[in-house]
Design an enzyme around this catalytic site. Structure first.
Site, mmCIF file in Angstrom:
data_model
loop_
_atom_site.group_PDB
_atom_site.id
_atom_site.type_symbol
_atom_site.label_atom_id
_atom_site.label_comp_id
_atom_site.label_asym_id
_atom_site.label_seq_id
_atom_site.Cartn_x
_atom_site.Cartn_y
_atom_site.Cartn_z
ATOM 1 N N CYS A 177 76.620 27.408 45.844
ATOM 2 C CA CYS A 177 77.638 26.387 46.073
ATOM 3 C C CYS A 177 77.282 25.623 47.338
ATOM 4 O O CYS A 177 76.898 26.238 48.342
ATOM 5 C CB CYS A 177 79.005 27.071 46.247
ATOM 6 S SG CYS A 177 80.352 25.929 46.567
ATOM 7 N N HIS A 211 82.850 26.186 37.395
ATOM 8 C CA HIS A 211 82.730 26.322 38.858
ATOM 9 C C HIS A 211 83.484 25.187 39.557
ATOM 10 O O HIS A 211 84.212 25.418 40.525
ATOM 11 C CB HIS A 211 81.232 26.313 39.211
ATOM 12 C CG HIS A 211 80.900 26.372 40.668
ATOM 13 N ND1 HIS A 211 80.246 27.437 41.241
ATOM 14 C CD2 HIS A 211 81.098 25.488 41.681
ATOM 15 C CE1 HIS A 211 80.073 27.208 42.541
ATOM 16 N NE2 HIS A 211 80.577 26.025 42.829
ATOM 17 N N GLU A 212 83.346 23.956 39.033
ATOM 18 C CA GLU A 212 84.001 22.808 39.684
ATOM 19 C C GLU A 212 85.521 22.854 39.495
ATOM 20 O O GLU A 212 86.273 22.535 40.426
ATOM 21 C CB GLU A 212 83.433 21.489 39.142
ATOM 22 C CG GLU A 212 81.947 21.269 39.402
ATOM 23 C CD GLU A 212 81.510 21.538 40.829
ATOM 24 O OE1 GLU A 212 82.294 21.276 41.767
ATOM 25 O OE2 GLU A 212 80.397 22.050 41.017
ATOM 26 N N HIS A 257 86.982 25.131 41.911
ATOM 27 C CA HIS A 257 87.142 24.482 43.227
ATOM 28 C C HIS A 257 88.502 23.789 43.314
ATOM 29 O O HIS A 257 89.187 23.862 44.334
ATOM 30 C CB HIS A 257 86.070 23.403 43.431
ATOM 31 C CG HIS A 257 84.821 23.882 44.108
ATOM 32 N ND1 HIS A 257 84.793 24.376 45.385
ATOM 33 C CD2 HIS A 257 83.532 23.920 43.677
ATOM 34 C CE1 HIS A 257 83.545 24.698 45.721
ATOM 35 N NE2 HIS A 257 82.760 24.429 44.692
HETATM 36 ZN ZN LIG Z 1 80.771 24.913 44.580
#
Ligand SMILES: [Zn+2]
Length: 180
Positions: free
Chosen positions: A99, A141-142, A145
């Site tokens: 990341c 993953h995004e 976030h």
């Molecule tokens: Zn990330």
């Protein structure tokens, strides 16, 4: 503005305020606001300045709005506005993730192979789309976030963060490159 600094957790040099924002859930983005267009432009220009960067979420440049982008190999980057996961399916797969906000490190995370996402595109139209494989992993993953979840909270039980050399020679500070 253009390219922006990439905010870090404290472990990789960020301030407590940066880490707190990175680990906070974002607010829905509003269409018609100039700052939405500028946010998207800044995300795109920041991502494109790092060949290793395959996705970026608004919190990573300090903006707590529900917007993220994902690099695609054969098309313009995907812009996800107010995305929500509607389903995950397929086999579970463990892979090392890294990341831009946990600079220089990686760790093994298990995710499902397929994810279905409802989001708004740049015109405001509602879109539902399924992703699989590597793209699915990046999309998940995004969206994590945007929920304030970093991959270090999803590490496999026997996994820990390790160094990875793809960050060598790069820094998260836009000013260091002379690009603004
Ligand atoms: Zn990330």
């Amino acid at each position: 503005m253009g390219r922006r600094d990439i905010w870090q957790v404290q472990r990789t040099g960020g301030s407590p305020e940066q880490e707190q924002l990175l680990r906070s859930r974002t607010q829905l983005a509003t269409f018609g606001a100039d700052d939405l267009d500028r946010l998207i432009a800044d995300l795109l220009s920041t991502m494109s300045s790092y060949s290793i960067c395959v996705g970026l979420a608004s919190t990573q440049i300090g903006v707590p709005l529900r917007v993220a982008i994902v690099r695609r190999s054969d098309a313009d980057p995907l812009v996800l506005i107010n995305p929500e996961v509607t389903a995950t399916s397929g086999k579970k797969d463990s892979k090392r993730e890294s990341c831009m906000s946990i600079w220089g490190l990686c760790g093994e995370v298990e995710r499902r192979d397929k994810v279905r996402v409802r989001y708004q595109d740049r015109s405001g139209a509602s879109v539902e789309e399924q992703f699989h494989g590597f793209e699915s992993r990046v999309v998940q993953h995004e969206i994590d976030h945007l929920d304030g979840v970093l991959y270090d909270e999803r590490l496999n039980t026997d996994a820990s963060l390790e160094s990875i050399d793809i960050f060598a020679g790069l820094t998260p500070q836009a000013s260091d490159s002379g690009v603004s």
